[in-house]
Design an enzyme around this catalytic site. Structure first.
Site: not given
Length: 241
Positions: A75-76, A190
């Site tokens: 996702q990142r 995160c």
């Protein structure tokens, strides 16, 4: 170009926008090719750092990371692909870098940085970029780089924002600005609090910019200054120390 580092015709075409740029030019591009940067962490921050350093033509790049690629990373962590899930992040990143720029030498350390191996690894490079999500790693890199006089950048992201600072010999260090972690929530990664996928891309790109500026002796670095980014209001604030 004399006896100094030379470029092939392919490299000249590849780096033409740098070579034509005032403040970089052929000499600056030569500096980039002769330079080395160690990136600790091949995740959300490390992805844009590694891609932009490679694209810019930094000649030797070290990657330190002991993790494997997980599906939740994608996702990142844009340097990795779905097909790389389950493989070491260092190897996944190396393959992508070689696709971006085959002229870059990539050195992989498929391990986590520790007090025992940090000085041996980091001392081999001109500049160090901390791109992890662990406070202990940030302090470790800060302390070792400060001890050996190595310039470095530290970045951090969480949820919708992030921050970064650059430290060189004689400037304030990360520990000077953050003597201790503020609270337990601030120390959570995160994985616990979540992260907007684009945020590490923005902060990591700034870290890559700082490394390139240092190599080129260009402009003003983020020394004695902390840059704070908030995606929710699209603001950049700089705290001067």
């Amino acid at each position: 170009m004399g006896n100094k580092t030379t470029f092939t015709d392919e490299e000249v075409k590849r780096y033409l926008r740098h070579i034509d740029l005032e403040g970089v030019g052929p000499e600056g591009q030569r500096k980039l090719k002769e330079a080395s940067v160690c990136v600790v962490g091949a995740g959300g921050l490390g992805s844009p750092v590694l891609l932009y350093l490679a694209a810019a033509g930094v000649g030797r790049i070290g990657i330190v990371d002991g993790d494997n690629v997980d599906l939740s990373n994608l996702q990142r962590q844009v340097i990795h692909s779905t097909s790389a899930v389950g493989t070491p992040k260092t190897e996944s990143a190396r393959k992508r870098i070689e696709e971006v720029n085959p002229h870059v030498t990539v050195e992989c350390y498929n391990m986590f940085l520790t007090r025992e191996n940090a000085e041996e690894i980091l001392s081999k490079y001109d500049f160090v970029i901390e791109a992890t999500d662990h406070f202990a790693s940030k302090y470790l890199i800060n302390d070792v780089c400060t001890e050996i006089g190595k310039p470095f950048s530290i970045g951090g992201v969480q949820q919708y924002g992030g921050q970064t600072i650059t430290c060189i010999p004689g400037s304030r260090s990360y520990r000077d600005v953050f003597p201790e972690a503020e609270d337990n929530r601030a120390c959570q990664s995160c994985a616990a609090l979540g992260i907007l996928g684009v945020v590490p891309g923005i902060v990591g790109t700034i870290q890559a910019t700082e490394a390139i500026k240092y190599i080129l002796s260009l402009g003003q670095l983020l020394t004695d200054r902390l840059l704070i980014f908030d995606a929710r209001v699209m603001s950049f604030n700089v705290l001067q120390f």
